[in-house]
Design an enzyme around this catalytic site. Sequence first.
Site, mmCIF file in Angstrom:
data_model
loop_
_atom_site.group_PDB
_atom_site.id
_atom_site.type_symbol
_atom_site.label_atom_id
_atom_site.label_comp_id
_atom_site.label_asym_id
_atom_site.label_seq_id
_atom_site.Cartn_x
_atom_site.Cartn_y
_atom_site.Cartn_z
ATOM 1 N N GLU A 1 0.923 -1.193 -0.054
ATOM 2 C CA GLU A 1 0.013 -0.238 0.027
ATOM 3 C C GLU A 1 0.874 1.328 0.125
ATOM 4 O O GLU A 1 0.953 1.748 0.953
ATOM 5 C CB GLU A 1 -0.894 -0.064 1.335
ATOM 6 C CG GLU A 1 -2.079 -0.995 1.123
ATOM 7 C CD GLU A 1 -3.090 -1.100 2.321
ATOM 8 O OE1 GLU A 1 -3.158 -0.132 3.114
ATOM 9 O OE2 GLU A 1 -4.021 -2.078 2.153
ATOM 10 N N GLU B 1 -5.004 -9.099 1.470
ATOM 11 C CA GLU B 1 -5.637 -8.654 2.559
ATOM 12 C C GLU B 1 -7.130 -8.582 2.238
ATOM 13 O O GLU B 1 -7.544 -7.805 1.188
ATOM 14 C CB GLU B 1 -5.154 -7.372 3.015
ATOM 15 C CG GLU B 1 -3.915 -7.517 3.855
ATOM 16 C CD GLU B 1 -3.259 -5.933 4.329
ATOM 17 O OE1 GLU B 1 -4.257 -5.240 4.668
ATOM 18 O OE2 GLU B 1 -2.168 -6.057 4.410
HETATM 19 C C1 BG6 Z 1 -4.054 -2.139 5.374
HETATM 20 C C2 BG6 Z 1 -2.942 -2.614 5.767
HETATM 21 O O1 BG6 Z 1 -4.266 -0.844 4.950
HETATM 22 O O2 BG6 Z 1 -5.176 -2.363 6.217
HETATM 23 C C3 BG6 Z 1 -2.820 -3.146 7.183
HETATM 24 O O3 BG6 Z 1 -2.072 -3.172 4.926
HETATM 25 C C4 BG6 Z 1 -3.707 -2.756 8.083
HETATM 26 O O4 BG6 Z 1 -1.282 -3.187 7.841
HETATM 27 C C5 BG6 Z 1 -5.199 -3.071 7.386
HETATM 28 O O5 BG6 Z 1 -3.800 -3.225 9.180
HETATM 29 C C6 BG6 Z 1 -6.380 -2.732 8.264
HETATM 30 O O6 BG6 Z 1 -6.319 -1.253 8.307
HETATM 31 P P1 BG6 Z 1 -6.391 -0.707 10.031
HETATM 32 O O7 BG6 Z 1 -6.245 0.655 9.862
HETATM 33 O O8 BG6 Z 1 -7.705 -1.056 10.500
HETATM 34 O O9 BG6 Z 1 -5.418 -1.566 10.659
#
Ligand code: BG6
Length: 456
Positions: free
Chosen positions: A159, A359
């Site tokens: 990202e 993810e």
């Molecule tokens: C993504 C990242 O942006 O989203 C992760 O690659 C991150 O590192 C995940 O944890 C969820 O976002 P957040 O802000 O809820 O932790």
Amino acid sequence: MKSTEKFYWGASTSAFQVEGGFDLGGKGVATTDVRNVPEGIADNRVASDHFHHWKEDIRLMAELGLSLYRFSFNWTRIMGDGKRVNLEGIAFYNQIIDECLKYGITPFPTLYHFEMPQHLIDDYGGWKSRECINDFVNYARICFEAFGDRIKMWGTINEQMIAVAAKDLNGNHNVSEEQGMKDMYQMSYHMSLAEKMAIRLFRTLVPDGKIGPVCSMQVVYAETSSPEDVQAAKDAQDFLQNCFLDMSVFGRYPKSYTRYLEEQGWFPKVEVGDDEVLTTNRPDLIGINYYCSTCIRAKKTSDDSLKLPPFYRNELFTLGNNQYLEKTKWMEFGIDPKGLYTGMRDVYERYHLPMIVTENGLAYSDVVEDGRINDDYRIDYLEKHIAQCERFVADGYPLLGYSTWSFLDLVSSHQGFIKRYGLVYVDRTDTDLKECARIPKKSYYWYQEKIKHSNI
Ligand code: BG6
């Protein structure tokens, strides 16, 4: 329809969010170790204590039936000051890799997932300087040499949009708003160059491997069908996604984006010879991070974009509201499984590269009741999103796998431990570390069955 290729079923973490052991094993100081965390919110020093629980965690992955573990290397564990190799760090990751392989789990690391050595910020300003490109490529070289014999699938940068926009991750504090914007676009350019140089090196050091960027996939909807909103949505697509992936794949920026940056005085400084590096060294795959779609409308003069993340700070577009999506406390943009399909289709049609979902998951403040975590809401989210992946594969698109965020509860990027995504509960709170005991949630057992009976 059963695909003839192996489809990877995975789960994901990132080093700074899960490892802890912030001052153990020769690890150096990372930007995320020294950032300002508000009182009452977990920092990254112990995180999920994976540093001490890694063996148990990988055993749980094996029992779950995972065929892939997507994680990241912490630059400061491998090179404490960003320059000198820390053999203890290499040994730490060797254990993790070998343990995964023992169970038939494919390790899939990302080189850069948000944190970086604080020393490089203090030394020359981190990604603001071209010096960072050499240090990153050197770090990549160490990783390829140390682990490339066993790891054949790699992510470069996770990202990039967040990595360059979030000051507490890239260490670029204390500058004016205007300078901050210039720096952000310059840092992003340096990161793109570094990624390309790392890929060039990868071709020689891991010739049988595959590598690519991990994007925060942006599925951008216009708030209304007014031509202004539709055009704003197109601009947003350029600013929030195409500027990164076009660079990763084609080595150039979108045209209208380029012109806007030039007009604002934000276009990065480039050097002779960069073009050659950028337009060659193409990646083999694209990692897809997806949580929800984004709704965009044209900017009005009364809108204050300073409240929004830096890539929204322009005169072209602003955040809209999608009235059609169900929203929750932690999923404030809503839940949109179909967006995953739509977005991946667009990415494929633009880049024609295989993808892997790196993810995708639901945040919730889970509670333990009678020793159990009945996270039916998460099961519902995963089921609907996986169904869209199945549809995508059935359509004939090349999807290599699906890896959910996250394998176990971990420290959110900026909202502590109360916001949980894991299949495995970690027994700690924002303020009480307890023993960090692991308890598989209902979604863990659901995913186990899903993997067992999957038809892709
Ligand atoms: C993504 C990242 O942006 O989203 C992760 O690659 C991150 O590192 C995940 O944890 C969820 O976002 P957040 O802000 O809820 O932790």
